[in-house]
Design an enzyme around this catalytic site. Structure first.
Site, PDB file in Angstrom:
ATOM      1  N   ARG A 122      50.793  26.839  33.106  1.00  0.00           N
ATOM      2  CA  ARG A 122      49.396  27.266  33.306  1.00  0.00           C
ATOM      3  C   ARG A 122      49.035  28.444  32.415  1.00  0.00           C
ATOM      4  O   ARG A 122      47.920  28.527  31.911  1.00  0.00           O
ATOM      5  CB  ARG A 122      49.165  27.613  34.776  1.00  0.00           C
ATOM      6  N   ARG A 165      36.832  26.197  31.759  1.00  0.00           N
ATOM      7  CA  ARG A 165      38.187  26.519  31.288  1.00  0.00           C
ATOM      8  C   ARG A 165      38.418  26.011  29.876  1.00  0.00           C
ATOM      9  O   ARG A 165      39.518  26.224  29.348  1.00  0.00           O
ATOM     10  CB  ARG A 165      39.205  25.846  32.217  1.00  0.00           C
ATOM     11  N   ARG A 173      51.379  27.497  47.035  1.00  0.00           N
ATOM     12  CA  ARG A 173      50.818  26.378  46.282  1.00  0.00           C
ATOM     13  C   ARG A 173      51.883  25.751  45.382  1.00  0.00           C
ATOM     14  O   ARG A 173      52.669  26.470  44.776  1.00  0.00           O
ATOM     15  CB  ARG A 173      49.655  26.873  45.410  1.00  0.00           C
ATOM     16  N   LYS A 221      40.598  36.541  40.648  1.00  0.00           N
ATOM     17  CA  LYS A 221      39.222  36.039  40.624  1.00  0.00           C
ATOM     18  C   LYS A 221      38.754  35.607  42.013  1.00  0.00           C
ATOM     19  O   LYS A 221      37.666  35.964  42.462  1.00  0.00           O
ATOM     20  CB  LYS A 221      39.100  34.836  39.660  1.00  0.00           C
ATOM     21  N   ARG A 248      51.793  34.974  45.724  1.00  0.00           N
ATOM     22  CA  ARG A 248      50.566  34.427  46.330  1.00  0.00           C
ATOM     23  C   ARG A 248      50.900  33.406  47.406  1.00  0.00           C
ATOM     24  O   ARG A 248      51.751  32.540  47.243  1.00  0.00           O
ATOM     25  CB  ARG A 248      49.687  33.756  45.276  1.00  0.00           C
TER      26      ARG A 248
HETATM   27  P1  ADP Z   1      44.079  29.753  39.342  1.00  0.00           P
HETATM   28  O1  ADP Z   1      42.922  30.624  39.676  1.00  0.00           O
HETATM   29  O2  ADP Z   1      45.358  30.203  39.960  1.00  0.00           O
HETATM   30  O3  ADP Z   1      44.217  29.455  37.881  1.00  0.00           O
HETATM   31  P2  ADP Z   1      42.566  27.463  40.299  1.00  0.00           P
HETATM   32  O4  ADP Z   1      42.540  27.363  41.754  1.00  0.00           O
HETATM   33  O5  ADP Z   1      41.360  27.979  39.578  1.00  0.00           O
HETATM   34  O6  ADP Z   1      43.862  28.314  39.946  1.00  0.00           O
HETATM   35  O7  ADP Z   1      42.908  26.046  39.650  1.00  0.00           O
HETATM   36  C1  ADP Z   1      44.036  25.310  40.063  1.00  0.00           C
HETATM   37  C2  ADP Z   1      44.216  24.106  39.143  1.00  0.00           C
HETATM   38  O8  ADP Z   1      43.094  23.215  39.284  1.00  0.00           O
HETATM   39  C3  ADP Z   1      44.286  24.412  37.656  1.00  0.00           C
HETATM   40  O9  ADP Z   1      45.588  24.815  37.227  1.00  0.00           O
HETATM   41  C4  ADP Z   1      43.869  23.058  37.061  1.00  0.00           C
HETATM   42  O10 ADP Z   1      44.928  22.127  37.156  1.00  0.00           O
HETATM   43  C5  ADP Z   1      42.776  22.613  38.029  1.00  0.00           C
HETATM   44  N1  ADP Z   1      41.455  23.104  37.587  1.00  0.00           N
HETATM   45  C6  ADP Z   1      40.691  24.031  38.205  1.00  0.00           C
HETATM   46  N2  ADP Z   1      39.558  24.260  37.520  1.00  0.00           N
HETATM   47  C7  ADP Z   1      39.618  23.455  36.415  1.00  0.00           C
HETATM   48  C8  ADP Z   1      38.767  23.259  35.284  1.00  0.00           C
HETATM   49  N3  ADP Z   1      37.624  23.940  35.137  1.00  0.00           N
HETATM   50  N4  ADP Z   1      39.163  22.352  34.357  1.00  0.00           N
HETATM   51  C9  ADP Z   1      40.296  21.656  34.489  1.00  0.00           C
HETATM   52  N5  ADP Z   1      41.152  21.810  35.506  1.00  0.00           N
HETATM   53  C10 ADP Z   1      40.825  22.697  36.471  1.00  0.00           C
HETATM   54  P1  ADP Z   2      42.964  33.921  40.902  1.00  0.00           P
HETATM   55  O1  ADP Z   2      41.849  33.367  41.742  1.00  0.00           O
HETATM   56  O2  ADP Z   2      42.473  34.651  39.679  1.00  0.00           O
HETATM   57  O3  ADP Z   2      43.996  32.889  40.546  1.00  0.00           O
HETATM   58  P2  ADP Z   2      43.768  35.295  43.356  1.00  0.00           P
HETATM   59  O4  ADP Z   2      42.516  35.952  43.802  1.00  0.00           O
HETATM   60  O5  ADP Z   2      44.234  34.094  44.054  1.00  0.00           O
HETATM   61  O6  ADP Z   2      43.705  35.031  41.759  1.00  0.00           O
HETATM   62  O7  ADP Z   2      44.916  36.416  43.390  1.00  0.00           O
HETATM   63  C1  ADP Z   2      46.269  36.104  43.055  1.00  0.00           C
HETATM   64  C2  ADP Z   2      47.202  36.821  44.041  1.00  0.00           C
HETATM   65  O8  ADP Z   2      47.139  38.237  43.828  1.00  0.00           O
HETATM   66  C3  ADP Z   2      46.859  36.621  45.518  1.00  0.00           C
HETATM   67  O9  ADP Z   2      48.064  36.561  46.226  1.00  0.00           O
HETATM   68  C4  ADP Z   2      46.040  37.865  45.894  1.00  0.00           C
HETATM   69  O10 ADP Z   2      46.224  38.198  47.264  1.00  0.00           O
HETATM   70  C5  ADP Z   2      46.667  38.920  44.982  1.00  0.00           C
HETATM   71  N1  ADP Z   2      45.701  39.901  44.486  1.00  0.00           N
HETATM   72  C6  ADP Z   2      44.420  39.686  44.102  1.00  0.00           C
HETATM   73  N2  ADP Z   2      43.832  40.810  43.654  1.00  0.00           N
HETATM   74  C7  ADP Z   2      44.778  41.787  43.740  1.00  0.00           C
HETATM   75  C8  ADP Z   2      44.798  43.183  43.425  1.00  0.00           C
HETATM   76  N3  ADP Z   2      43.730  43.800  42.918  1.00  0.00           N
HETATM   77  N4  ADP Z   2      45.947  43.854  43.644  1.00  0.00           N
HETATM   78  C9  ADP Z   2      47.046  43.222  44.141  1.00  0.00           C
HETATM   79  N5  ADP Z   2      47.088  41.912  44.453  1.00  0.00           N
HETATM   80  C10 ADP Z   2      45.972  41.194  44.259  1.00  0.00           C
END
Ligand code: ADP
Ligand code: ADP
Ligand code: ZN
Length: 209
Positions: free
Chosen positions: A166, A88, A155, A13, A122
C-alpha cells in the site's frame, strides 16, 4: 465546503474526519469504509474487491469513480463533504473535477516511520468502523468497541505484506496528486505528526475555521 483528505495510509485521515464532521457539519465519505461494508455484506461489489483490497492493491478507477459519483449525488452531500481516500489516482481526480470540483485539499504531512507505527497498531470496529490504536487510543475493554460493543479487529490489509504494497502504491499513484492540487492552488498542508487534538487545531487554523 467540499474537501479532500489526501495522505498515506495510516496518516490519520479517518480520525481527523470524525472530528471535522462535528466542526463543519458535512458528511464523511470514505471509499475504504464503503468497500469494507460491501465486503462484510458479501454484495457483488464486495466479492469483486475483497482480494484486491486484502492484497493492498487499488480497486480499478472505473468502479471507484462510479461509486463516488453515486454517493455524491445523495441529498446529504449537496452542501459539502469530506472525501477520505478518494481520489487516489490522477484519472480519479480528473473524473471528480468533472462532476464535483472541490474547494480545498488537505494534505496530511507525515513521515513513513510514523505511518508504520500507526498502521501496525490500528484496530477497527467490525460493526461501526470506529478506529482504535493499541497504544494511542485503546478501547476501554480489550477488543470491544466503546461506541457499539462490536468486535475490534485488525484489518487484513494492515498486515505487514499488504502495508508494504500500500505504501508503494501510495508513492507511485497517489502522491503525484499533491503536486496536481498544489498547482491548482487549493492544497493545504497539515502537520499530521502530533496528537489528535493538535492535528485538529492545525487543521482548523489552516482552513480558517
Ligand atoms: P487507508 O486510509 O488505510 O489507506 P482506506 O480505508 O482509505 O485505507 O482504503 C482501504 C483500501 O480500499 C485501499 O488500500 C484500496 O484497496 C481500496 N480503496 C479505497 N479507496 C480507493 C480508491 N479511491 N481507489 C482505489 N482503491 C481504493
Ligand atoms: P487513515 O484514515 O489515514 O488511514 P486512521 O485515521 O485510520 O488513518 O489512523 C491510523 C491509526 O493511527 C489509527 O489506529 C488511529 O487511531 C491512529 N491515529 C490517528 N491519528 C493519530 C494521531 N494524531 N496520533 C496517534 N495516533 C493516531
Ligand atoms: Zn463499533
Amino acid at each position: 465546503m467540499k474537501l479532500i483528505f489526501l495522505g498515506p495510509p495510516g496518516a490519520g485521515k479517518g480520525t481527523l474526519a470524525v472530528r471535522a464532521v462535528d466542526i463543519l457539519k458535512i458528511p464523511h465519505i470514505s471509499t475504504g469504509a464503503i468497500f469494507r461494508s460491501a465486503i462484510a455484506a458479501k454484495s457483488p461489489l464486495g466479492l469483486k474487491v475483497k482480494a484486491i483490497i486484502e492484497g493492498g492493491h487499488l480497486v480499478d478507477d472505473q468502479t471507484t469513480i462510479a461509486l463516488v459519483k453515486e454517493r455524491l449525488a445523495q441529498e446529504d452531500a449537496q452542501n459539502g463533504y469530506i472525501l477520505d481516500g478518494f481520489p487516489r489516482t490522477v484519472p480519479q481526480a480528473e473524473a471528480l473535477a468533472g462532476f464535483s470540483p472541490v474547494d480545498r485539499v488537505v494534505n496530511f504531512d507525515i513521515p513513513d516511520s510514523a505511518v508504520l507505527e500507526r498502521l501496525s497498531g490500528r484496530r477497527v470496529c467490525r460493526n461501526c468502523g470506529t478506529n482504535y490504536h493499541i497504544t494511542f487510543n485503546k478501547p476501554k475493554q480489550e477488543k470491544v468497541c466503546d461506541t457499539c460493543g462490536g468486535e475490534v479487529y485488525t484489518r487484513d490489509d494492515d498486515r505487514e505484506e499488504a502495508v508494504a504494497k500500500r505504501l508503494e502504491v501510495y508513492r507511485e499513484q497517489t502522491a503525484p496528486l499533491i503536486d496536481y492540487y498544489r498547482k491548482k492552488g487549493i492544497l493545504i498542508d497539515v502537520d499530521a505528526r502530533p496528537l489528535v487534538d493538535e492535528v485538529v487545531a492545525n487543521f482548523k487554523k489552516a482552513l480558517g475555521v
